[in-house]
Design a protein around this motif. Structure first.
Motif, PDB file in Angstrom:
ATOM      1  N   ALA A 102       0.823  -1.210   0.000  1.00 25.05           N
ATOM      2  CA  ALA A 102       0.000   0.000   0.000  1.00 25.05           C
ATOM      3  C   ALA A 102       0.854   1.256   0.000  1.00 25.05           C
ATOM      4  O   ALA A 102       0.566   2.228  -0.714  1.00 25.05           O
ATOM      5  CB  ALA A 102      -0.934   0.000   1.211  1.00 25.05           C
ATOM      6  N   LEU A 103       1.912   1.263   0.795  1.00 19.37           N
ATOM      7  CA  LEU A 103       2.767   2.447   0.908  1.00 19.37           C
ATOM      8  C   LEU A 103       3.525   2.736  -0.376  1.00 19.37           C
ATOM      9  O   LEU A 103       3.907   3.893  -0.631  1.00 19.37           O
ATOM     10  CB  LEU A 103       3.763   2.246   2.061  1.00 19.37           C
ATOM     11  N   ALA A 104       3.733   1.731  -1.213  1.00 18.30           N
ATOM     12  CA  ALA A 104       4.522   1.895  -2.439  1.00 18.30           C
ATOM     13  C   ALA A 104       3.935   2.958  -3.359  1.00 18.30           C
ATOM     14  O   ALA A 104       4.676   3.731  -3.986  1.00 18.30           O
ATOM     15  CB  ALA A 104       4.622   0.557  -3.174  1.00 18.30           C
ATOM     16  N   GLY A 105       2.599   3.028  -3.457  1.00 19.97           N
ATOM     17  CA  GLY A 105       1.971   4.005  -4.343  1.00 19.97           C
ATOM     18  C   GLY A 105       2.227   5.441  -3.922  1.00 19.97           C
ATOM     19  O   GLY A 105       2.766   6.239  -4.702  1.00 19.97           O
ATOM     20  N   PRO A 106       1.867   5.832  -2.686  1.00 22.07           N
ATOM     21  CA  PRO A 106       2.167   7.194  -2.237  1.00 22.07           C
ATOM     22  C   PRO A 106       3.666   7.508  -2.258  1.00 22.07           C
ATOM     23  O   PRO A 106       4.058   8.645  -2.547  1.00 22.07           O
ATOM     24  CB  PRO A 106       1.625   7.208  -0.803  1.00 22.07           C
ATOM     25  N   ALA A 107       4.505   6.516  -1.939  1.00 21.93           N
ATOM     26  CA  ALA A 107       5.955   6.739  -1.978  1.00 21.93           C
ATOM     27  C   ALA A 107       6.409   7.060  -3.399  1.00 21.93           C
ATOM     28  O   ALA A 107       7.291   7.911  -3.609  1.00 21.93           O
ATOM     29  CB  ALA A 107       6.691   5.509  -1.445  1.00 21.93           C
ATOM     30  N   ALA A 108       5.809   6.385  -4.385  1.00 29.55           N
ATOM     31  CA  ALA A 108       6.138   6.668  -5.780  1.00 29.55           C
ATOM     32  C   ALA A 108       5.751   8.093  -6.148  1.00 29.55           C
ATOM     33  O   ALA A 108       6.486   8.784  -6.868  1.00 29.55           O
ATOM     34  CB  ALA A 108       5.441   5.668  -6.699  1.00 29.55           C
ATOM     35  N   ASN A 109       4.607   8.560  -5.647  1.00 26.45           N
ATOM     36  CA  ASN A 109       4.196   9.934  -5.923  1.00 26.45           C
ATOM     37  C   ASN A 109       5.131  10.946  -5.272  1.00 26.45           C
ATOM     38  O   ASN A 109       5.456  11.972  -5.875  1.00 26.45           O
ATOM     39  CB  ASN A 109       2.764  10.170  -5.446  1.00 26.45           C
ATOM     40  N   LEU A 110       5.574  10.671  -4.057  1.00 24.75           N
ATOM     41  CA  LEU A 110       6.530  11.571  -3.403  1.00 24.75           C
ATOM     42  C   LEU A 110       7.837  11.591  -4.181  1.00 24.75           C
ATOM     43  O   LEU A 110       8.446  12.659  -4.370  1.00 24.75           O
ATOM     44  CB  LEU A 110       6.775  11.111  -1.961  1.00 24.75           C
ATOM     45  N   PHE A 111       8.280  10.435  -4.646  1.00 24.56           N
ATOM     46  CA  PHE A 111       9.499  10.344  -5.444  1.00 24.56           C
ATOM     47  C   PHE A 111       9.374  11.190  -6.717  1.00 24.56           C
ATOM     48  O   PHE A 111      10.295  11.924  -7.088  1.00 24.56           O
ATOM     49  CB  PHE A 111       9.775   8.882  -5.797  1.00 24.56           C
TER      50      PHE A 111
END
Length: 216
Positions: A102-111
């Motif tokens: 789940a965290l991978a998606g928001p982390a990708a957006n922050l990246f």
């Protein structure tokens, strides 16, 4: 009409990449933790056509842009892609690993927000004006990715933040919390319509802006 077309062109690339990488990140991390479902479905890819939802990725954002042009005010883009299929039962430790998927998606957006911020810095150092096409696109890229990150971190199932919270709760509480999932999108729509959504997004937006500022 010309102004609307220019706005669509400015937003198109940031929106497509924000949604595409977000979904691909879910599938990639799921594969790392033992679930190949998204990979087998061809969804761990940066090819936008694999993730685009005709309504959520195209029609809804275009409609919002059009409404903002007709009635004024900055557009609050809202949209979605086709959800990446994840079989949580195939994860090595389903409840624990769910949070990382789940965290991978928001982390990708922050990246991506950070990458767009670095682009802003490089453009300014290269002498590009703040009214230039690429500078405006980079600023939009930052904004879109921070909004998508914040939106998906809301602790509402089936959003990513809801999955993260579910994985952190004790089993009994997690089960009770999971029963609220059918109402999650209804709650989100109510927050959006009543104008109170930003109040809940702001803490995540503030954190994102602080991180992005480090690269500007």
């Amino acid at each position: 009409m010309e102004d609307l077309i220019q706005t669509i062109v400015l937003y198109a690339l940031p929106v497509i990449f924000a949604i595409t990488l977000h979904e691909a990140a879910h599938g990639y991390v799921a594969r790392v933790f033992g679930d190949p479902t998204a990979t087998l479905a061809g969804r761990v890819t940066l090819n936008p056509t694999k993730h685009i939802d005709p309504v959520g990725t195209i029609a809804v954002p275009l409609g919002i842009l059009l409404m903002s042009k007709l009635f004024g005010g900055p557009p609050l883009l809202f949209g979605w892609a086709k959800p990446v299929p994840v079989d949580f039962g195939r994860l090595k430790n389903p409840k624990r690993d769910m949070r990382w998927v789940a965290l991978a998606g928001p982390a990708a957006n922050l990246f991506m927000a950070v990458l767009w911020a670095m682009s802003v810095r490089l453009l300014l150092e290269a002498g590009a004006g703040r009214e230039s096409f690429w500078f405006q696109m980079a600023v939009i890229g930052i904004q879109i990715n921070l909004v998508l990150m914040a939106l998906n971190l809301l602790p509402l199932l089936p959003l990513d933040g809801g999955r993260i919270l579910f994985s952190l709760l004790p089993n009994q509480l997690a089960w009770q919390y999971g029963r609220l999932e059918p109402y999650g999108m209804m709650i989100l729509i109510v927050l959006l319509v009543t104008g109170s959504l930003w109040m809940f997004l702001e803490p995540f937006m503030a954190l994102g802006r602080w991180i992005v500022q480090l690269f500007l």
